[in-house]
Design an enzyme around this catalytic site. Structure first.
Site, PDB file in Angstrom:
ATOM      1  N   ARG A   9       0.951  -1.443   0.287  1.00 31.28           N
ATOM      2  CA  ARG A   9       0.473  -0.441   0.081  1.00 31.28           C
ATOM      3  C   ARG A   9       0.623   1.103   0.367  1.00 31.28           C
ATOM      4  O   ARG A   9       1.871   1.239   0.393  1.00 31.28           O
ATOM      5  CB  ARG A   9      -1.364   0.034   1.191  1.00 31.28           C
ATOM      6  N   THR A  10       0.270   2.317  -0.787  1.00 35.92           N
ATOM      7  CA  THR A  10       1.011   3.348  -0.917  1.00 35.92           C
ATOM      8  C   THR A  10      -0.016   4.281  -0.686  1.00 35.92           C
ATOM      9  O   THR A  10      -1.646   3.850  -1.198  1.00 35.92           O
ATOM     10  CB  THR A  10       2.059   3.851  -1.634  1.00 35.92           C
ATOM     11  N   SER A  11      -0.373   5.567   0.166  1.00 35.68           N
ATOM     12  CA  SER A  11      -1.056   6.624   0.530  1.00 35.68           C
ATOM     13  C   SER A  11      -1.689   7.231  -0.635  1.00 35.68           C
ATOM     14  O   SER A  11      -2.791   7.731  -0.478  1.00 35.68           O
ATOM     15  CB  SER A  11      -0.181   6.981   1.604  1.00 35.68           C
ATOM     16  N   THR A  12      -0.941   7.320  -2.472  1.00 35.81           N
ATOM     17  CA  THR A  12      -0.466   8.716  -3.460  1.00 35.81           C
ATOM     18  C   THR A  12      -0.479   8.189  -4.350  1.00 35.81           C
ATOM     19  O   THR A  12       0.859   6.882  -4.508  1.00 35.81           O
ATOM     20  CB  THR A  12      -0.131  10.004  -2.378  1.00 35.81           C
ATOM     21  N   GLN A  15       3.552   7.947  -5.082  1.00 38.63           N
ATOM     22  CA  GLN A  15       4.007   7.784  -4.808  1.00 38.63           C
ATOM     23  C   GLN A  15       4.185   6.160  -5.418  1.00 38.63           C
ATOM     24  O   GLN A  15       4.290   4.638  -4.753  1.00 38.63           O
ATOM     25  CB  GLN A  15       3.895   6.675  -3.469  1.00 38.63           C
TER      26      GLN A  15
END
Length: 183
Positions: A9-12, A15
């Site tokens: 997972r990345t937040s945006t 990334q």
């Protein structure tokens, strides 16, 4: 047959390098199934839920870093409890942690507590800094972006655009559009 499952997972969406690195590390760690998403840790994480539902007794869940999995100690505790109930172990690559051992489980709990403490200290320092800046007259807060566009909001409304269309066109929330039209 047991599975080695990875979660990335990345937040945006920006990334990309970090996201690709996670996928590469998980594949190298032997993950045969990957769940992946690009969403904030506080948002609805559908792939995490799907991953937790997919896991079966004897499986191993692998993440590259603890913060990719859980947003805080409470959330980590919920996930670990769910994994334990299912008979699933958790590995965190960057820490070399494996909850299939009592020592690994202990260290995971300690790390989670330390991470939450660090976050709370950072937020406290941030609040103190803002308070001091306000006292010194240097902190004005966030600029009200919607009200700066109030005239444009009203123009678009008179052109016949719906509030939702105005919000999308100007990159505002619908609530901001309502406030601008009222003001």
């Amino acid at each position: 047959m047991t599975a080695i499952v990875g979660y990335a997972r990345t937040s945006t969406l920006e990334q990309v390098a970090g996201y690709e690195a996670q996928l590469r590390e998980l594949t190298q760690a032997g993950c045969t199934k990957l769940f992946q998403e690009q969403v904030s840790s506080v948002g609805k994480r559908q792939q995490l839920e799907a991953c937790l539902d997919y896991l079966r007794e004897g499986d191993t869940l692998i993440v590259t870093k603890l913060d990719r999995l859980a947003r805080n100690v409470g959330h980590l505790g919920q996930i670990v409890t769910k994994l334990k109930e299912k008979g699933v172990s958790l590995r965190i690559l960057d820490r070399g942690l494996d909850t299939s051992t009592p020592t690994g489980e202990l260290i995971l709990n300690m790390m989670g507590a330390v991470a939450q403490f660090e976050r709370q200290m950072m937020l406290e320092r941030q609040r103190e800094g803002i308070s001091k800046a306000k006292f010194d007259g240097k902190y004005k807060g966030r600029a009200p972006t919607a009200m700066r566009q109030a005239q444009r909001v009203k123009e678009l409304a008179t052109e016949g655009l719906r509030r939702s269309e105005i919000a999308q066109h100007l990159g505002l929330s619908e609530r901001s559009v309502y406030r601008a039209l009222r003001g």
